[in-house]
Write an enzyme that holds these catalytic residues in place. Structure first.
Site, PDB file in Angstrom:
ATOM      1  N   VAL A 174      -4.362  -3.458   1.163  1.00 36.46           N
ATOM      2  CA  VAL A 174      -4.865  -3.817   2.487  1.00 36.46           C
ATOM      3  C   VAL A 174      -3.735  -3.643   3.493  1.00 36.46           C
ATOM      4  O   VAL A 174      -2.596  -4.044   3.245  1.00 36.46           O
ATOM      5  CB  VAL A 174      -5.450  -5.247   2.529  1.00 36.46           C
ATOM      6  CG1 VAL A 174      -4.421  -6.297   2.194  1.00 36.46           C
ATOM      7  CG2 VAL A 174      -6.080  -5.532   3.885  1.00 36.46           C
ATOM      8  N   VAL A 175      -4.079  -3.001   4.601  1.00 37.53           N
ATOM      9  CA  VAL A 175      -3.137  -2.823   5.706  1.00 37.53           C
ATOM     10  C   VAL A 175      -3.847  -3.308   6.964  1.00 37.53           C
ATOM     11  O   VAL A 175      -4.900  -2.786   7.334  1.00 37.53           O
ATOM     12  CB  VAL A 175      -2.701  -1.346   5.877  1.00 37.53           C
ATOM     13  CG1 VAL A 175      -1.597  -1.244   6.922  1.00 37.53           C
ATOM     14  CG2 VAL A 175      -2.255  -0.740   4.553  1.00 37.53           C
ATOM     15  N   VAL A 176      -3.275  -4.327   7.592  1.00 35.29           N
ATOM     16  CA  VAL A 176      -3.854  -4.902   8.804  1.00 35.29           C
ATOM     17  C   VAL A 176      -3.043  -4.411   9.998  1.00 35.29           C
ATOM     18  O   VAL A 176      -1.818  -4.513  10.010  1.00 35.29           O
ATOM     19  CB  VAL A 176      -3.853  -6.449   8.740  1.00 35.29           C
ATOM     20  CG1 VAL A 176      -4.445  -7.040  10.030  1.00 35.29           C
ATOM     21  CG2 VAL A 176      -4.619  -6.942   7.521  1.00 35.29           C
ATOM     22  N   ALA A 208       0.818  -1.210   0.000  1.00 34.86           N
ATOM     23  CA  ALA A 208       0.000   0.000   0.000  1.00 34.86           C
ATOM     24  C   ALA A 208       0.854   1.263   0.000  1.00 34.86           C
ATOM     25  O   ALA A 208       0.455   2.290  -0.562  1.00 34.86           O
ATOM     26  CB  ALA A 208      -0.934  -0.007   1.210  1.00 34.86           C
ATOM     27  N   PHE A 209       2.024   1.202   0.605  1.00 32.90           N
ATOM     28  CA  PHE A 209       2.895   2.372   0.661  1.00 32.90           C
ATOM     29  C   PHE A 209       3.327   2.817  -0.735  1.00 32.90           C
ATOM     30  O   PHE A 209       3.551   4.000  -0.976  1.00 32.90           O
ATOM     31  CB  PHE A 209       4.127   2.063   1.523  1.00 32.90           C
ATOM     32  CG  PHE A 209       4.972   3.259   1.823  1.00 32.90           C
ATOM     33  CD1 PHE A 209       4.623   4.126   2.841  1.00 32.90           C
ATOM     34  CD2 PHE A 209       6.118   3.530   1.086  1.00 32.90           C
ATOM     35  CE1 PHE A 209       5.406   5.244   3.125  1.00 32.90           C
ATOM     36  CE2 PHE A 209       6.903   4.635   1.360  1.00 32.90           C
ATOM     37  CZ  PHE A 209       6.542   5.496   2.385  1.00 32.90           C
ATOM     38  N   GLU A 210       3.427   1.872  -1.664  1.00 37.90           N
ATOM     39  CA  GLU A 210       3.883   2.176  -3.026  1.00 37.90           C
ATOM     40  C   GLU A 210       2.757   2.641  -3.948  1.00 37.90           C
ATOM     41  O   GLU A 210       3.013   3.065  -5.082  1.00 37.90           O
ATOM     42  CB  GLU A 210       4.571   0.941  -3.631  1.00 37.90           C
ATOM     43  CG  GLU A 210       5.908   0.609  -2.995  1.00 37.90           C
ATOM     44  CD  GLU A 210       5.803  -0.077  -1.627  1.00 37.90           C
ATOM     45  OE1 GLU A 210       6.746   0.070  -0.818  1.00 37.90           O
ATOM     46  OE2 GLU A 210       4.779  -0.753  -1.355  1.00 37.90           O
ATOM     47  N   ARG A 259     -14.672  -7.602   3.673  1.00 42.92           N
ATOM     48  CA  ARG A 259     -14.816  -6.481   2.740  1.00 42.92           C
ATOM     49  C   ARG A 259     -14.229  -6.768   1.358  1.00 42.92           C
ATOM     50  O   ARG A 259     -14.277  -5.930   0.480  1.00 42.92           O
ATOM     51  CB  ARG A 259     -14.130  -5.249   3.338  1.00 42.92           C
ATOM     52  CG  ARG A 259     -14.876  -4.702   4.537  1.00 42.92           C
ATOM     53  CD  ARG A 259     -14.001  -3.806   5.404  1.00 42.92           C
ATOM     54  NE  ARG A 259     -14.761  -3.256   6.506  1.00 42.92           N
ATOM     55  CZ  ARG A 259     -15.079  -3.909   7.613  1.00 42.92           C
ATOM     56  NH1 ARG A 259     -14.700  -5.160   7.781  1.00 42.92           N
ATOM     57  NH2 ARG A 259     -15.770  -3.338   8.568  1.00 42.92           N
ATOM     58  N   HIS A 296       3.612   1.150  12.686  1.00 44.55           N
ATOM     59  CA  HIS A 296       3.745   0.985  11.239  1.00 44.55           C
ATOM     60  C   HIS A 296       2.399   1.134  10.520  1.00 44.55           C
ATOM     61  O   HIS A 296       2.311   1.748   9.455  1.00 44.55           O
ATOM     62  CB  HIS A 296       4.361  -0.388  10.948  1.00 44.55           C
ATOM     63  CG  HIS A 296       4.585  -0.672   9.501  1.00 44.55           C
ATOM     64  ND1 HIS A 296       5.601  -0.087   8.785  1.00 44.55           N
ATOM     65  CD2 HIS A 296       3.913  -1.475   8.640  1.00 44.55           C
ATOM     66  CE1 HIS A 296       5.550  -0.520   7.541  1.00 44.55           C
ATOM     67  NE2 HIS A 296       4.541  -1.364   7.428  1.00 44.55           N
TER      68      HIS A 296
END
Length: 160
Positions: free
Chosen positions: A80-82, A57-59, A127, A88
């Site tokens: 997706v970021v869990v 996701a950062f990219e 989701r 972080h």
């Protein structure tokens, strides 16, 4: 549930050029988000769609910035970021959100935001548009980007 109250968008994407940028972390969830995006593109009549894969996701913002320079009608960002046990999560979510917002605002190219920012993997699965999921955020991101592109089609593009 976050999907309550969401509009039911019916979008004509025929003739539009769309680029979907998808992260690679969390393979099952990302594959489902991407499948939902592809279904929505097909349903909307989009025949000119490109999929790019980035590590995470950062990219997404840097890829969206580069892609926006080619002036597609819309960009869809999927990730997706869990949440984990360190800060972080906040850094990555903030960078992705602010970066994608900046790309869209600066270029005038609508960016569909399909980045799940969740506390648990179960929330992401709910989701992701999988069988039994409550929502399909990949499809929703496509629909939002296409609907925005249609609304803005009659206005001149931002030039810088």
């Amino acid at each position: 549930m976050s999907g309550q109250g969401s509009p039911k968008l019916t979008v004509d994407g025929s003739g539009m050029r769309v680029v979907v940028i998808a992260a690679q972390w969390h393979t099952e969830i990302m594959d489902a988000l991407l499948a939902g995006a592809r279904r929505a593109l097909t349903s909307a009549g989009v025949t000119d769609a490109t999929v790019l894969r980035v590590p995470g996701a950062f990219e997404l913002p840097v890829a969206a910035a580069r892609v926006a320079a080619s002036r597609p009608d819309a960009i869809v960002a999927l990730g997706v970021v869990v949440r984990g046990g360190t800060p972080h999560f906040e850094y990555v979510c903030q960078a992705a959100t602010a970066g994608l917002t900046e790309v869209s605002s600066r270029t005038g190219v609508p960016v569909g935001f399909g980045v799940l920012t969740v506390d648990t993997e179960r929330q992401a699965l709910d989701r992701a548009g999988l069988p039994g999921s409550d929502e399909d955020k990949g499809a929703e991101a496509v629909e939002a980007a296409l609907a925005t592109a249609r609304v803005l089609a009659g206005f001149p593009a931002v030039s810088k």
